[in-house]
Design an enzyme around this catalytic site. Sequence first.
Site, PDB file in Angstrom:
ATOM      1  N   ARG A  66       0.841  -1.207   0.000  1.00 47.68           N
ATOM      2  CA  ARG A  66       0.000   0.000   0.000  1.00 47.68           C
ATOM      3  C   ARG A  66       0.867   1.244   0.000  1.00 47.68           C
ATOM      4  NH1 ARG A  66      -1.695   2.472   4.412  1.00 47.68           N
ATOM      5  NH2 ARG A  66      -2.018   0.587   5.609  1.00 47.68           N
ATOM      6  N   TYR A 119     -12.406  19.031 -15.531  1.00 48.16           N
ATOM      7  CA  TYR A 119     -12.968  17.682 -15.653  1.00 48.16           C
ATOM      8  C   TYR A 119     -14.162  17.522 -14.696  1.00 48.16           C
ATOM      9  CZ  TYR A 119     -13.270  12.619 -15.413  1.00 48.16           C
ATOM     10  OH  TYR A 119     -13.725  11.336 -15.437  1.00 48.16           O
ATOM     11  N   ASP A 190      -3.811  19.613 -14.465  1.00 48.08           N
ATOM     12  CA  ASP A 190      -4.230  18.337 -15.046  1.00 48.08           C
ATOM     13  C   ASP A 190      -3.718  18.315 -16.484  1.00 48.08           C
ATOM     14  OD1 ASP A 190      -5.620  16.271 -16.384  1.00 48.08           O
ATOM     15  OD2 ASP A 190      -7.343  16.422 -15.035  1.00 48.08           O
ATOM     16  N   LYS A 215      -6.056   7.188 -19.628  1.00 51.26           N
ATOM     17  CA  LYS A 215      -6.242   7.700 -20.982  1.00 51.26           C
ATOM     18  C   LYS A 215      -5.018   7.349 -21.840  1.00 51.26           C
ATOM     19  CE  LYS A 215      -9.950   9.196 -19.048  1.00 51.26           C
ATOM     20  NZ  LYS A 215     -10.065  10.467 -18.391  1.00 51.26           N
TER      21      LYS A 215
HETATM   22  C1  LIG Z   1     -10.653  10.850 -17.086  1.00 52.52           C
HETATM   23  C2  LIG Z   1     -10.096  12.142 -16.568  1.00 52.52           C
HETATM   24  C3  LIG Z   1      -9.801  12.312 -15.207  1.00 52.52           C
HETATM   25  C4  LIG Z   1     -10.129  11.261 -14.176  1.00 52.52           C
HETATM   26  O1  LIG Z   1      -9.353  10.133 -14.326  1.00 52.52           O
HETATM   27  P1  LIG Z   1      -9.840   8.659 -13.869  1.00 52.52           P
HETATM   28  O2  LIG Z   1      -8.668   7.815 -14.201  1.00 52.52           O
HETATM   29  O3  LIG Z   1     -11.068   8.341 -14.645  1.00 52.52           O
HETATM   30  O4  LIG Z   1     -10.132   8.736 -12.404  1.00 52.52           O
HETATM   31  C5  LIG Z   1      -9.209  13.491 -14.827  1.00 52.52           C
HETATM   32  N1  LIG Z   1      -8.951  14.478 -15.706  1.00 52.52           N
HETATM   33  C6  LIG Z   1      -9.255  14.358 -17.000  1.00 52.52           C
HETATM   34  C7  LIG Z   1      -8.951  15.486 -17.926  1.00 52.52           C
HETATM   35  C8  LIG Z   1      -9.844  13.194 -17.480  1.00 52.52           C
HETATM   36  O5  LIG Z   1     -10.171  13.092 -18.770  1.00 52.52           O
END
Ligand SMILES: *Cc1c(COP(=O)(O)O)cnc(C)c1O
Length: 398
Positions: A66, A119, A190, A215
């Site tokens: 963890r 997001y 982000d 992604k």
């Molecule tokens: C999908 C996404 C997230 C969240 O990520 P998860 O892996 O689904 O928790 C955050 N920021 C952006 C821009 C995203 O497209």
Amino acid sequence: MKYEGHISSATDAAIAEASVIVCDDAAHEHDPVVGPIYQTSLFTFKNFESMRKAFAGESSGYIYSRVGNPTAHDFERRIAALEGAEAARGFASGMAAISATVLSVVKSGERIVAVRYCYGDAYRFFEKLLPRFGISVDYVDGSDAEAVEAALPGARLLYLESPTSMVFELQDIARLAKAARALGIVTVVDNSWATPVFQKPIAHGADLVVHSASKYIGGHSDTVAGVVAGSAALIAAINELTHPFLGAKLSPLEAFLLIRGLRTLPLRIKWHMDSALLIADRLRQHHHVAKVHHPVYSNHPGRGTLTGFTGLFTFEVDDQVDVVRFSDALKYFRLGVSWGGHESLIVPVAASLAQTPGVNSFDRFGVSPRAIRLHVGLEDVEMLWADLEKAFVTSVKS
Ligand SMILES: *Cc1c(COP(=O)(O)O)cnc(C)c1O
């Protein structure tokens, strides 16, 4: 097919630099070409003294998965290198990385300044969970640097996402991070859309960079994971507080899949870019398309930190197009959320409007109900374009 329209030498340089980093290997016993998956919850010690040293932090020995795992660290090390950061920490999802990062910085009574079209689940985290801890969030038009700067005094954290989700609004990361730093405010970016191949926010003054590794980093639509990169001190705060206690660690198996994804990230991202820009240009010229939201068409200063572009963007069809028929006519673009994998996807905004109004609806995020978000995958681009053209023909009202 190679598309030259918007590609600069900076793109090729970014791809070359990332390619060198992703082929770097950690040393492992037996020198395997692919590192092992350390699928173990705990690590044992030869004797009392080596256990004591591990607890005292005097050795780099692993104790419990963890808190730290070698496969997860192999991934984290690569992300830190790609982002030009001192350290990185993997998480079970992008949202785990975002929430643990934000909560490692802000305390009760403090205030966050965030871009308005961030997001959706980051927005819902800010709106639904943070008020319980006495933390407030002010939303700003991130493309308007003066508006952001006016909101900064007294804040603790500046939350950026450049480009933003759905409408792909850019922010001037360098200018805003500088203004924030002068006030002792931590800037979080982000960077999921651009990936660390095409944007390195830390080099432009940001403190922490978060990713949904689900992604492009994973890239095969088989993993949900996240990561944050930043200075050793800020990552240490995450390691001491929110990573162990919220417990949303990156699993060894998923870290392995992410490392595998990273191997081809520079290659894939270039392919997504070439195909997406060709399709975006053709959509822009299409007589039933009212607007294409892709950062490639922006002249905002925030474009200056992007060395390339990726395959997720939104277009708005005119009122002659029946969005339902359009969506159902597509064969290669499948209906689905998320993005960044090999497969092409669409999200027609109209399909999401039935979600709970307010914090769950896309109209909060500046998107028209006539908008369709596209993720251009790795399939043959002419086949994808033919699919879209056929959908227009099928769905234009007579
Ligand atoms: C999908 C996404 C997230 C969240 O990520 P998860 O892996 O689904 O928790 C955050 N920021 C952006 C821009 C995203 O497209």
